[in-house]
Design a protein around this motif. Structure first.
Motif, PDB file in Angstrom:
ATOM      1  N   ASP A 196      -5.234  11.029  -4.865  1.00  0.00           N
ATOM      2  CA  ASP A 196      -4.635  10.078  -4.084  1.00  0.00           C
ATOM      3  C   ASP A 196      -3.685   9.054  -5.198  1.00  0.00           C
ATOM      4  N   ASP A 197      -2.319   9.609  -5.205  1.00  0.00           N
ATOM      5  CA  ASP A 197      -1.514   9.002  -6.541  1.00  0.00           C
ATOM      6  C   ASP A 197      -0.869   8.167  -6.011  1.00  0.00           C
ATOM      7  N   ILE A 198      -1.239   7.570  -5.039  1.00  0.00           N
ATOM      8  CA  ILE A 198      -0.156   6.507  -4.423  1.00  0.00           C
ATOM      9  C   ILE A 198      -0.671   5.012  -4.374  1.00  0.00           C
ATOM     10  N   PRO A 199      -0.024   4.332  -5.174  1.00  0.00           N
ATOM     11  CA  PRO A 199      -0.747   2.341  -5.197  1.00  0.00           C
ATOM     12  C   PRO A 199      -0.590   2.173  -3.440  1.00  0.00           C
ATOM     13  N   GLU A 200      -2.266   1.463  -3.553  1.00  0.00           N
ATOM     14  CA  GLU A 200      -1.991   0.707  -2.010  1.00  0.00           C
ATOM     15  C   GLU A 200      -0.660  -0.369  -1.877  1.00  0.00           C
ATOM     16  N   GLU A 201      -0.388  -1.009  -2.634  1.00  0.00           N
ATOM     17  CA  GLU A 201       0.954  -1.906  -2.468  1.00  0.00           C
ATOM     18  C   GLU A 201       1.441  -0.838  -2.249  1.00  0.00           C
ATOM     19  N   VAL A 202       1.985   0.101  -2.718  1.00  0.00           N
ATOM     20  CA  VAL A 202       2.966   0.852  -2.094  1.00  0.00           C
ATOM     21  C   VAL A 202       2.794   1.235  -0.526  1.00  0.00           C
ATOM     22  N   LYS A 203       1.827   2.360  -0.073  1.00  0.00           N
ATOM     23  CA  LYS A 203       1.378   2.574   0.989  1.00  0.00           C
ATOM     24  C   LYS A 203       1.307   0.987   2.087  1.00  0.00           C
ATOM     25  N   LYS A 204       0.804   0.440   1.703  1.00  0.00           N
ATOM     26  CA  LYS A 204       1.349  -1.233   2.608  1.00  0.00           C
ATOM     27  C   LYS A 204       2.479  -2.050   2.762  1.00  0.00           C
ATOM     28  N   SER A 205       3.036  -1.597   2.037  1.00  0.00           N
ATOM     29  CA  SER A 205       4.697  -0.995   2.226  1.00  0.00           C
ATOM     30  C   SER A 205       5.175  -0.630   3.304  1.00  0.00           C
TER      31      SER A 205
ATOM     32  N   LEU B  38       3.494   1.075   5.644  1.00  0.00           N
ATOM     33  CA  LEU B  38       2.816   0.699   7.364  1.00  0.00           C
ATOM     34  C   LEU B  38       3.543  -0.222   7.351  1.00  0.00           C
ATOM     35  N   ALA B  39       3.859  -0.977   6.654  1.00  0.00           N
ATOM     36  CA  ALA B  39       4.130  -2.384   7.274  1.00  0.00           C
ATOM     37  C   ALA B  39       6.489  -1.781   7.429  1.00  0.00           C
ATOM     38  N   GLU B  40       6.923  -1.181   6.645  1.00  0.00           N
ATOM     39  CA  GLU B  40       7.695  -0.672   7.558  1.00  0.00           C
ATOM     40  C   GLU B  40       7.454   0.538   9.104  1.00  0.00           C
ATOM     41  N   ILE B  41       6.776   1.233   8.551  1.00  0.00           N
ATOM     42  CA  ILE B  41       6.667   1.913   9.965  1.00  0.00           C
ATOM     43  C   ILE B  41       6.223   1.466  10.899  1.00  0.00           C
ATOM     44  N   VAL B  42       5.594   0.012  10.698  1.00  0.00           N
ATOM     45  CA  VAL B  42       4.351  -0.503  11.980  1.00  0.00           C
ATOM     46  C   VAL B  42       6.683  -1.461  12.905  1.00  0.00           C
TER      47      VAL B  42
ATOM     48  N   GLY C  89      11.705   8.373  19.390  1.00  0.00           N
ATOM     49  CA  GLY C  89      11.100   6.953  19.682  1.00  0.00           C
ATOM     50  C   GLY C  89      10.060   6.856  20.726  1.00  0.00           C
ATOM     51  N   TYR C  90       8.833   6.540  20.081  1.00  0.00           N
ATOM     52  CA  TYR C  90       7.908   7.310  20.548  1.00  0.00           C
ATOM     53  C   TYR C  90       7.166   5.732  21.339  1.00  0.00           C
ATOM     54  N   ASP C  91       6.465   6.035  22.560  1.00  0.00           N
ATOM     55  CA  ASP C  91       6.191   5.051  24.180  1.00  0.00           C
ATOM     56  C   ASP C  91       4.903   4.114  23.031  1.00  0.00           C
ATOM     57  N   LEU C  92       4.183   5.106  22.544  1.00  0.00           N
ATOM     58  CA  LEU C  92       3.057   3.911  21.499  1.00  0.00           C
ATOM     59  C   LEU C  92       3.039   4.518  20.195  1.00  0.00           C
ATOM     60  N   ALA C  93       2.264   3.686  19.139  1.00  0.00           N
ATOM     61  CA  ALA C  93       2.285   4.824  17.859  1.00  0.00           C
ATOM     62  C   ALA C  93       0.874   4.184  17.232  1.00  0.00           C
ATOM     63  N   TYR C  94      -0.484   4.797  16.689  1.00  0.00           N
ATOM     64  CA  TYR C  94      -0.932   4.576  15.872  1.00  0.00           C
ATOM     65  C   TYR C  94      -0.629   5.504  14.827  1.00  0.00           C
ATOM     66  N   MET C  95      -0.870   3.749  13.832  1.00  0.00           N
ATOM     67  CA  MET C  95      -0.389   4.133  12.435  1.00  0.00           C
ATOM     68  C   MET C  95      -1.095   3.292  11.443  1.00  0.00           C
ATOM     69  N   PHE C  96      -1.351   4.345  10.429  1.00  0.00           N
ATOM     70  CA  PHE C  96      -2.138   3.726   9.062  1.00  0.00           C
ATOM     71  C   PHE C  96      -1.659   4.283   7.905  1.00  0.00           C
ATOM     72  N   PHE C  97      -2.057   3.847   6.803  1.00  0.00           N
ATOM     73  CA  PHE C  97      -2.007   4.625   5.496  1.00  0.00           C
ATOM     74  C   PHE C  97      -3.401   5.376   4.761  1.00  0.00           C
ATOM     75  N   TYR C  98      -3.092   6.793   4.073  1.00  0.00           N
ATOM     76  CA  TYR C  98      -3.927   7.229   3.792  1.00  0.00           C
ATOM     77  C   TYR C  98      -5.165   6.699   2.972  1.00  0.00           C
ATOM     78  N   SER C  99      -6.343   6.898   3.573  1.00  0.00           N
ATOM     79  CA  SER C  99      -7.515   6.787   2.974  1.00  0.00           C
ATOM     80  C   SER C  99      -8.639   8.114   2.543  1.00  0.00           C
ATOM     81  N   GLU C 100      -8.594   8.455   1.389  1.00  0.00           N
ATOM     82  CA  GLU C 100      -8.708   9.477   0.933  1.00  0.00           C
ATOM     83  C   GLU C 100     -10.577   9.423   1.371  1.00  0.00           C
TER      84      GLU C 100
END
Length: 466
Positions: free
Chosen positions: A374-383, A385-389, A351-362
């Protein structure tokens, strides 16, 4: 709780990224500097400003009138590097009309991209690494003579301990104070050990002196900075906990924060010191990066999911009201849907008060770039990340709602961005609080505020009259 002061602080300019406060100009020379990335970069820009001021330069808020234009860079993500390139192109457009202008790159991009920036793209005249700022005057003179000037050598000793930073982008209330430089942790995704060198701690007497001078000038909060503050160690005796106590003892009206902690290094001694002193803020930035032990091992984070959660439990045993923030990277090499779910699960548990959230950038040159695809497709990374945010947004709002009805101590930092009739400031747990202005209050004063409402990012309240 400590006594609430009543003295106000003079107005000073505040902004998100440095675009300058005016410094008196000698010999008519002006510099302009922009900073990107972490708080260490912003603090480094203040060191650079001090060095330039000693050489007769004054700051300007308009790069079109500057003799020297500097950009302090960040290499942690590809987007940050592209932002820097875009700015350099804008600076060069102006330079065509002002041929005497010099353009320089400082910081973390300097070493890695020096050849490309100087020779291939011809975007800069000088390149200076984080440990070479003392040589800036000589490099400026060299570049002014038509030579490409470069110094990206790393140091095992440099801490700039004797340089008093010029507080450029300051509200006059809060300030950053560097206590160490470099990093010995070889996280596989991170460029910092390669761009900032090995870890070294700064002389504690110079830290205490800088913090005391800030307090005497009216500042009421300092944030002690390091890539891993918990590794601070001086002369075989002084640990980070001891340094924290010494800074807190300068004056009970000086708030103390710090960033960043590493989960493997933060100790019970630090936690008990935080609990002991009322002016050490109950807030810890504790990056987790992933909730999956398998991914943490690939990241070379040197702890497991269970270790991290045990550390969170220990923090809350010693300081039940401690605010906790984090960094999260999704889409790291080989990350599966199960790994992703473990990150979501950990977020729910903490239960974080604040989070800095990013998808992996090699990042070229890192251990991960050499070892893993770097084998995770960008659309999967973005999807993902959206869930995490979205999850963080929900949980952060719930945490804010729990504050309604409580009273907290707030240090006023300035006008609310949305209303000149309101003050804004942060409480102990680093939550922003907005409340109506009242007679006898001003920047740099502490007030008790009762929380009456909130948004996902801001507490709303009413000042309680003393």
């Amino acid at each position: 709780m400590f006594e609430i002061p009543t003295k106000n602080i003079d107005e000073r300019r505040q902004g998100e990224a440095f675009e300058g406060v005016q410094i008196p100009v000698a010999a008519g020379k002006r510099f302009y500097i922009e900073s990107y990335g972490c708080q260490m970069n912003f603090n480094d820009s203040e060191i650079v400003a001090s060095i330039l001021q000693q050489q007769g330069y004054g700051a300007t808020v308009n790069y079109t009138e500057a003799d020297l234009v500097l950009i302090n860079t960040c290499s942690i993500r590809e987007k940050a590097e592209q932002t820097v390139r875009n700015r350099l192109q804008a600076f060069n457009t102006v330079k065509k009309e002002h041929p005497g202008m010099l353009i320089g790159v400082l910081g973390c991009m300097a070493e890695r991209l020096k050849a490309r920036l100087l020779e291939e793209e011809k975007l800069v005249d000088l390149v200076i690494g984080p440990d070479a700022y003392r040589t800036l005057p000589a490099l400026v003179e060299e570049a002014g003579g038509g030579q490409k000037a470069v110094n990206v050598l790393l140091s095992r000793e440099e801490t700039y301990a004797d340089i008093s930073p010029v507080r450029l982008d300051s509200n006059g209330v809060t300030a950053f104070v560097s206590i160490m430089r470099g990093c010995n942790n070889m996280c596989s995704f991170c460029v910092v050990p390669f761009t900032r060198g090995r870890e070294r701690s700064r002389d504690p007497e110079s830290i205490i002196r800088e913090c005391r001078e800030l307090f005497d000038r009216g500042y009421r909060e300092v944030t002690l900075l390091g890539q891993n503050v918990d590794s601070y160690y001086w002369d075989g005796t002084l640990t980070f906990a001891g340094l924290l106590a010494r800074v807190a003892e300068i004056d009970p009206l000086l708030r103390v924060r710090f960033s960043t902690s590493h989960p493997k290094d933060i100790t019970d001694e630090v936690l008990h010191t935080m609990a002991q002193y009322g002016n050490i803020c109950k807030y810890i930035h504790l990056p987790v990066q992933s909730g999956s032990t398998r991914i943490l091992q690939l990241m070379n984070r040197t702890y497991t999911r269970e270790w991290y959660l045990a550390k969170i439990k220990r923090i809350r045993e010693i300081m039940p009201d401690c605010g906790i923030s984090t960094d999260i990277i999704t889409g790291f090499c080989t990350e599966t849907e199960e790994d992703h779910r473990e990150t979501l699960s950990l977020m729910k548990t903490v239960g974080y008060d604040l989070a800095y959230m990013f998808f992996y950038s090699e990042r070229p040159g890192t251990l991960a770039a050499r070892r893993y695809a770097d084998d995770i497709p960008e659309e999967v990374k973005k999807s993902r990340l959206a869930e995490i945010v979205e999850l963080h947004r929900q949980r952060a709002l719930e945490k804010m709602q729990q504050e309604i009805g409580k009273t907290c101590l707030v240090l006023i930092e300035g006008d609310s961005k949305r209303s000149a009739g309101d003050w804004c400031g942060r409480n102990d747990q680093n939550r922003m609080v907005v409340f109506p202005k009242a007679e006898g209050t001003g920047k740099g004063t502490y007030v008790q505020v009762k929380i009456t409402g909130c948004t996902g990012a801001t507490l709303i309240g009413e000042m309680i009259k003393a």
